[in-house]
Design an enzyme around this catalytic site. Structure first.
Site, PDB file in Angstrom:
ATOM      1  N   CYS A  96       0.845  -1.196   0.000  1.00  0.00           N
ATOM      2  CA  CYS A  96       0.000   0.000   0.000  1.00  0.00           C
ATOM      3  C   CYS A  96       0.877   1.241   0.000  1.00  0.00           C
ATOM      4  O   CYS A  96       1.380   1.659   1.055  1.00  0.00           O
ATOM      5  CB  CYS A  96      -0.932  -0.007   1.216  1.00  0.00           C
TER       6      CYS A  96
ATOM      7  N   CYS B 105      -0.637   4.106   2.070  1.00  0.00           N
ATOM      8  CA  CYS B 105      -0.552   3.914   3.527  1.00  0.00           C
ATOM      9  C   CYS B 105       0.847   4.198   4.045  1.00  0.00           C
ATOM     10  O   CYS B 105       1.010   4.842   5.088  1.00  0.00           O
ATOM     11  CB  CYS B 105      -0.946   2.494   3.895  1.00  0.00           C
ATOM     12  N   ASP B 106       1.873   3.706   3.341  1.00  0.00           N
ATOM     13  CA  ASP B 106       3.229   3.698   3.893  1.00  0.00           C
ATOM     14  C   ASP B 106       4.217   4.577   3.140  1.00  0.00           C
ATOM     15  O   ASP B 106       5.380   4.671   3.542  1.00  0.00           O
ATOM     16  CB  ASP B 106       3.768   2.260   3.906  1.00  0.00           C
TER      17      ASP B 106
END
Length: 687
Positions: free
Chosen positions: A420, A423-424
């Site tokens: 992701c 997300c990261d």
């Protein structure tokens, strides 16, 4: 220590009351102290939150001189919860230089300590300032053709990137890295904060301001100056001499003193009266004694579209899905191919659909589904906290990311390897990263990472992308993105001994040519795998018919599965298109199919039907009783047996008064009652 003067007066863990106080805290420490801020989003009713509370306090005590710690109660701060998209608790966020650097959810003590250590190091790394004098001295040693004028111009460009009056933080570090790469040596840098901080210079384009007793002779923003000394006293009665002090310097001094004395929690009366509107959360599901008519498993475009259609049909569906996750929730780029939506990211689209479904009566059970029993009637759905019975089910569980299964991949998940980018990706700011894949997901991840990472390398096993032409062209034309064709990742390598202060993290990937088998090692801090998805159908294994690739099978050009009353929508049943718009369309189809099934089967709202039946039976019982046997409340009131409640009639009342007066007159003649008592006697008898 960056600012020892304020550490002593600062609370160990600060409780945040509202979004305004939270913003003040982040802004103050990004501009005045340089300390990172660690925030715990919690709830008093959350077991893991209570478990982590003493751990959070212990970590705060351990890092009290090098970080600021705060707690946000999500039950009272829904605005902050919505603003930062806190989907589960406890959630810990880590801020440095006013920006969120890291985030994780769950009760992980080691993860909290590691993330705190990382953000403290990051704040220390960003505590850097490059002065034009240092640049001029650097060029004098390495390139005499570039004098002080060039050094000042380069400094001002760096300051513009840093959005400050000086070349500092990440912009300064990036400039120094480029100079070192070019000349083999880097210029001398100073500190932004702390006792060794260097004074912020005045850019050549800046206008001069009156000297200030707070900021070493230059008026400027708090970001560009250290905590000022106390104002000097004049010779006139010991009053503070504020002549020539800039407004920014005064505000910086007030903020520093409030922080030192712990007065930041005090608010002006006007601020207390101004209450920001808090976004209401989604309507939650509460267990009932009757089966639901429609239960939707999944909270993506397919599930929410089904919920909207079912709710508008009066079926009051329940959406069962965790509040985080899903492909669209992790899509940070704008959703450009959803008709009618402009400039909306994936999470924004999902939030709009949730709100629309809630407005029509949808309820949400924000839990994972552990098991589904399709052999019993009604169907049984078991979550972490509840068991839900339903006459029909719409399955919209989507698909999971697919992994490479290469050496080092599993061990380094969460330590550099991810699926992701949204997300990261922020964890690898100003660092090189790689993306594995050639479809739309890989292209979108590469574009997201190119915003913040130093460089992005796309590794693809073929000589052309499978992605849409528009996305592929944007990737190929991007200056920060490189492509390795006909290549695969053979291994993920790490660096670090894995000790307490040196955790094992991704450092390189080994890339292998599919044509020659030749291998080479590529340095990277993050690797994002984007090679496709597997449908989430394990809950229905052995209960529903599936295709060979694991996707649910539907029949008769509808969303119906081989079990009557169960319908499939979205990517869980679509191995071809797998688009948000097609998922939303199939979700609407599933809701319409479920509505027809319920109508044909005669399933209505059983709770309402039972209430209506009981009420009708009660009225029938009353009507069937003889008049004299029907209940009369006056019968229990003593001397009013047989009397019934009546409506006031003025004509009848006047007639009764006349009769009483006549009776009283007759009594007077018989008993010689005084005339003045006529009215009282009549009134007494009437009462």
């Amino acid at each position: 220590l960056m600012l020892t003067a304020t550490v002593a007066g600062r609370p160990l863990v600060r409780d945040i009351k509202d979004a305004k106080e939270f913003k003040k805290l982040i802004d103050h420490h990004s501009s005045t102290t340089g300390l990172p801020v660690v925030v715990d989003f919690y709830s008093d009713s959350c077991g893991p939150c209570r478990m982590m509370a003493p751990v959070f306090k212990a970590v705060a005590k351990e890092y009290k001189d090098s970080a600021v710690f705060a707690k946000v109660n999500t039950e009272w701060n829904r605005q902050l919860q919505s603003q930062y998209q806190v989907r589960s608790i406890p959630t810990f966020m880590f801020f440095a230089d006013g920006k969120k650097k890291q985030e994780f959810a769950g009760a992980g003590e080691q993860q909290l300590r590691a993330a705190t250590r990382d953000v403290v190091r990051e704040a220390g790394r960003l505590n850097a300032r490059l002065l034009p004098e240092s640049l001029a001295a650097f060029y004098a040693r390495h390139d005499a053709t570039k004098g002080e004028h060039h050094a000042q111009e380069l400094h001002d460009k760096c300051a513009k990137l840093a959005k400050s009056r000086s070349c500092e933080g990440a912009a300064a570090l990036d400039l120094v890295a480029k100079l070192k790469k070019k000349y083999g040596e880097k210029p001398q840098m100073g500190k932004r904060f702390g006792p060794e901080a260097s004074s912020a210079p005045t850019p050549s384009s800046a206008k001069s301001t009156p000297p200030s007793s707070f900021s070493s002779g230059r008026g400027g923003s708090p970001r560009d100056s250290q905590p000022p000394p106390a104002a000097t006293s004049s010779s006139r009665g010991g009053k503070v001499d504020l002549a020539g002090v800039s407004l920014e310097a005064l505000e910086a001094e007030v903020a520093a003193r409030r922080e030192a004395h712990g007065d930041n929690e005090e608010e002006d009366e006007e601020d207390e009266e101004e209450e920001d509107e808090e976004e209401e959360g989604l309507p939650l599901y509460f267990p009932r004694d009757f089966p639901e008519r429609v239960a939707v498993i999944g909270g993506g475009p397919a599930g929410l579209s089904a919920a909207i259609y079912a709710a508008r049909a009066g079926l009051r569906p329940v959406v069962i899905a965790p509040p985080f996750g899903g492909q669209l929730m992790g899509k940070g780029v704008d959703v450009e191919n959803f008709p009618g939506l402009l400039d909306q990211t994936g999470p924004q689209v999902v939030n709009l659909m949730q709100k629309q479904a809630a407005d029509f009566g949808t309820r949400f059970e924000e839990q994972f589904v552990h098991s589904v029993d399709l052999k019993s009637r009604p169907f049984r759905i078991v979550t972490n906290t509840s068991t839900i019975l339903s006459h029909s089910i719409v399955i919209a569980t989507g698909a999971n990311s697919r992994w490479l299964s290469k050496p080092g991949e599993h061990d380094l998940r969460g330590a550099g390897v991810s699926a992701c980018a949204t997300c990261d990706g922020f964890l690898f700011r100003d660092r090189p990263v790689v993306v594995v894949g050639g479809g739309d997901t890989a292209m979108e991840d590469a574009l997201v990472l190119a915003r913040t990472s130093a460089s992005v390398t796309v590794i693809h096993r073929r000589d052309s992308f499978r992605a849409s032409r528009a996305l592929a062209q944007r990737v190929l034309n991007h200056e920060r993105i490189n492509v390795l064709w006909n290549s695969t990742v053979a291994e993920f390598k790490s660096s670090g001994a894995g000790g307490e202060d040196d955790h094992e993290r991704l450092s390189h990937v080994v890339v292998e040519s599919v044509e020659t088998g030749e291998r080479k090692t590529l340095e990277c801090a993050g690797a994002f795998v984007a090679i496709g998805h597997d449908p989430n159908t394990h809950l229905f294994s052995g209960q529903l018919q599936m295709h060979q690739n694991g996707y649910l099978a539907t029949f008769n050009a509808s969303t119906a599965t081989n079990v009557e009353g169960v319908f499939a929508a979205g990517d869980v049943a679509d191995s071809v298109y797998r688009q948000a718009i097609t998922s939303a369309g199939s979700g609407a189809m599933a809701a319409l199919d479920a509505e027809r099934y319920l109508s044909a089967s005669g399933f209505g709202d059983e709770e309402e039907q039972l209430g209506a039946t009981l009420l009708a039976e009660l009225f029938e019982d009353i009507a069937s009783q003889p008049q004299e046997e029907q209940y009369n409340g006056y019968d229990e009131a003593g001397n009013v047996a047989g009397r019934r409640e009546s409506v006031y009639d003025p004509v009848a009342e006047k007639s009764r008064e006349e009769d009483l007066l006549q009776w009283a007159s007759a009594q007077r003649e018989a008993q010689a009652v005084p005339t003045q008592n006529y009215s009282s006697i009549a009134m007494a008898h009437r009462e």
